[in-house]
Write a protein that holds these residues in place. Sequence first.
Motif, PDB file in Angstrom:
ATOM      1  N   LEU A  73      24.117  61.594  34.673  1.00  0.00           N
ATOM      2  CA  LEU A  73      25.279  60.931  34.094  1.00  0.00           C
ATOM      3  C   LEU A  73      24.840  60.286  32.787  1.00  0.00           C
ATOM      4  N   SER A  74      25.788  59.884  31.967  1.00  0.00           N
ATOM      5  CA  SER A  74      25.426  59.229  30.711  1.00  0.00           C
ATOM      6  C   SER A  74      26.382  58.085  30.434  1.00  0.00           C
ATOM      7  N   GLY A  75      25.938  57.199  29.562  1.00  0.00           N
ATOM      8  CA  GLY A  75      26.764  56.062  29.205  1.00  0.00           C
ATOM      9  C   GLY A  75      26.084  55.189  28.173  1.00  0.00           C
ATOM     10  N   VAL A  76      26.668  53.996  27.965  1.00  0.00           N
ATOM     11  CA  VAL A  76      26.186  53.042  26.974  1.00  0.00           C
ATOM     12  C   VAL A  76      25.957  51.698  27.660  1.00  0.00           C
ATOM     13  N   VAL A  77      24.860  51.046  27.298  1.00  0.00           N
ATOM     14  CA  VAL A  77      24.565  49.725  27.850  1.00  0.00           C
ATOM     15  C   VAL A  77      25.611  48.735  27.337  1.00  0.00           C
ATOM     16  N   LYS A  78      26.329  48.116  28.270  1.00  0.00           N
ATOM     17  CA  LYS A  78      27.395  47.162  27.949  1.00  0.00           C
ATOM     18  C   LYS A  78      26.830  45.746  27.817  1.00  0.00           C
ATOM     19  N   THR A  79      25.987  45.376  28.792  1.00  0.00           N
ATOM     20  CA  THR A  79      25.358  44.053  28.756  1.00  0.00           C
ATOM     21  C   THR A  79      23.926  44.185  29.262  1.00  0.00           C
ATOM     22  N   TRP A  80      23.070  43.265  28.827  1.00  0.00           N
ATOM     23  CA  TRP A  80      21.705  43.203  29.341  1.00  0.00           C
ATOM     24  C   TRP A  80      21.253  41.745  29.310  1.00  0.00           C
ATOM     25  N   ASN A  81      20.835  41.219  30.468  1.00  0.00           N
ATOM     26  CA  ASN A  81      20.325  39.865  30.599  1.00  0.00           C
ATOM     27  C   ASN A  81      18.813  39.972  30.756  1.00  0.00           C
ATOM     28  N   GLU A  82      18.094  39.758  29.653  1.00  0.00           N
ATOM     29  CA  GLU A  82      16.639  39.929  29.675  1.00  0.00           C
ATOM     30  C   GLU A  82      15.975  38.951  30.639  1.00  0.00           C
ATOM     31  N   GLY A  83      16.463  37.730  30.711  1.00  0.00           N
ATOM     32  CA  GLY A  83      15.877  36.725  31.598  1.00  0.00           C
ATOM     33  C   GLY A  83      15.951  37.112  33.064  1.00  0.00           C
ATOM     34  N   LYS A  84      17.019  37.764  33.447  1.00  0.00           N
ATOM     35  CA  LYS A  84      17.197  38.170  34.841  1.00  0.00           C
ATOM     36  C   LYS A  84      16.853  39.640  35.079  1.00  0.00           C
ATOM     37  N   GLY A  85      16.705  40.408  34.012  1.00  0.00           N
ATOM     38  CA  GLY A  85      16.280  41.798  34.150  1.00  0.00           C
ATOM     39  C   GLY A  85      17.341  42.742  34.679  1.00  0.00           C
ATOM     40  N   PHE A  86      18.596  42.508  34.317  1.00  0.00           N
ATOM     41  CA  PHE A  86      19.647  43.426  34.743  1.00  0.00           C
ATOM     42  C   PHE A  86      20.767  43.463  33.723  1.00  0.00           C
ATOM     43  N   GLY A  87      21.648  44.450  33.898  1.00  0.00           N
ATOM     44  CA  GLY A  87      22.804  44.586  33.025  1.00  0.00           C
ATOM     45  C   GLY A  87      23.795  45.574  33.608  1.00  0.00           C
ATOM     46  N   PHE A  88      24.682  46.059  32.742  1.00  0.00           N
ATOM     47  CA  PHE A  88      25.710  47.016  33.172  1.00  0.00           C
ATOM     48  C   PHE A  88      25.818  48.148  32.167  1.00  0.00           C
ATOM     49  N   ILE A  89      26.143  49.328  32.679  1.00  0.00           N
ATOM     50  CA  ILE A  89      26.314  50.535  31.872  1.00  0.00           C
ATOM     51  C   ILE A  89      27.770  50.969  31.962  1.00  0.00           C
ATOM     52  N   VAL A  90      28.382  51.225  30.807  1.00  0.00           N
ATOM     53  CA  VAL A  90      29.719  51.812  30.744  1.00  0.00           C
ATOM     54  C   VAL A  90      29.523  53.321  30.813  1.00  0.00           C
ATOM     55  N   ARG A  91      30.110  53.944  31.818  1.00  0.00           N
ATOM     56  CA  ARG A  91      29.934  55.386  32.036  1.00  0.00           C
ATOM     57  C   ARG A  91      30.821  56.204  31.108  1.00  0.00           C
ATOM     58  N   ASP A  92      30.284  57.320  30.606  1.00  0.00           N
ATOM     59  CA  ASP A  92      31.059  58.223  29.756  1.00  0.00           C
ATOM     60  C   ASP A  92      32.200  58.894  30.513  1.00  0.00           C
ATOM     61  N   ASP A  93      32.083  58.986  31.842  1.00  0.00           N
ATOM     62  CA  ASP A  93      33.145  59.636  32.631  1.00  0.00           C
ATOM     63  C   ASP A  93      34.281  58.668  32.983  1.00  0.00           C
ATOM     64  N   ASN A  94      34.246  57.453  32.401  1.00  0.00           N
ATOM     65  CA  ASN A  94      35.289  56.432  32.578  1.00  0.00           C
ATOM     66  C   ASN A  94      35.418  55.908  33.997  1.00  0.00           C
ATOM     67  N   GLU A  95      34.429  56.163  34.841  1.00  0.00           N
ATOM     68  CA  GLU A  95      34.416  55.565  36.169  1.00  0.00           C
ATOM     69  C   GLU A  95      33.937  54.120  36.031  1.00  0.00           C
ATOM     70  N   GLU A  96      33.882  53.396  37.148  1.00  0.00           N
ATOM     71  CA  GLU A  96      33.504  51.981  37.142  1.00  0.00           C
ATOM     72  C   GLU A  96      32.118  51.768  36.530  1.00  0.00           C
ATOM     73  N   ASP A  97      31.980  50.688  35.723  1.00  0.00           N
ATOM     74  CA  ASP A  97      30.679  50.333  35.157  1.00  0.00           C
ATOM     75  C   ASP A  97      29.662  50.192  36.278  1.00  0.00           C
ATOM     76  N   LEU A  98      28.401  50.532  35.974  1.00  0.00           N
ATOM     77  CA  LEU A  98      27.356  50.459  36.985  1.00  0.00           C
ATOM     78  C   LEU A  98      26.336  49.376  36.662  1.00  0.00           C
ATOM     79  N   PHE A  99      25.954  48.641  37.692  1.00  0.00           N
ATOM     80  CA  PHE A  99      24.878  47.662  37.626  1.00  0.00           C
ATOM     81  C   PHE A  99      23.565  48.419  37.443  1.00  0.00           C
ATOM     82  N   VAL A 100      22.666  47.883  36.633  1.00  0.00           N
ATOM     83  CA  VAL A 100      21.327  48.456  36.474  1.00  0.00           C
ATOM     84  C   VAL A 100      20.302  47.327  36.474  1.00  0.00           C
TER      85      VAL A 100
END
Length: 146
Positions: A73-100
């Motif tokens: 799958l592919s997408g774009v990083v929407k948010t990234w919290n460096e202190g906590k080491g996580f963020g969210f990806i907006v998917r190119d297929d327009n499905e729900e954003d995914l936690f990473v």
Amino acid sequence: AFVGTCKSWNDDRGFGFVVDNESGEDLFIHRMHLVDCRGLVAGDQVTYDKGMDERKQKYEARNCRGGSIPMPLSGVVKTWNEGKGFGFIVRDDNEEDLFVHRLQLLESLFLTVGDRVTFSKEWDSARDKERACDVRFEKPGKGKGK
């Protein structure tokens, strides 16, 4: 279309062999001729067309469908919290954003908002929803100076 079974697959080199279910003929298959997957696994049942490799003067499998190694799958990083080491990806297929989470990054320890990435998804039983895994930076296109 013909029907066959994957006899072998070398994922590092991107090729393998398919045995035609009717004739028993072994046919070479290259990753560039896979349509709905990025790789095969021995035993996969596939459909394909036959095409002539002019250089080798042998038939090979082309337009192959049915492999069990899915396209990333592919997408774009929407948010990234460096202190906590996580963020969210907006998917190119327009499905729900995914936690990473940082532990799912294969090429880095962090992401930056706007990074283009490819990834797989898996079930996160703690959150009772899907999350991104095997996250890589998307490779730029090949050819035409890119």
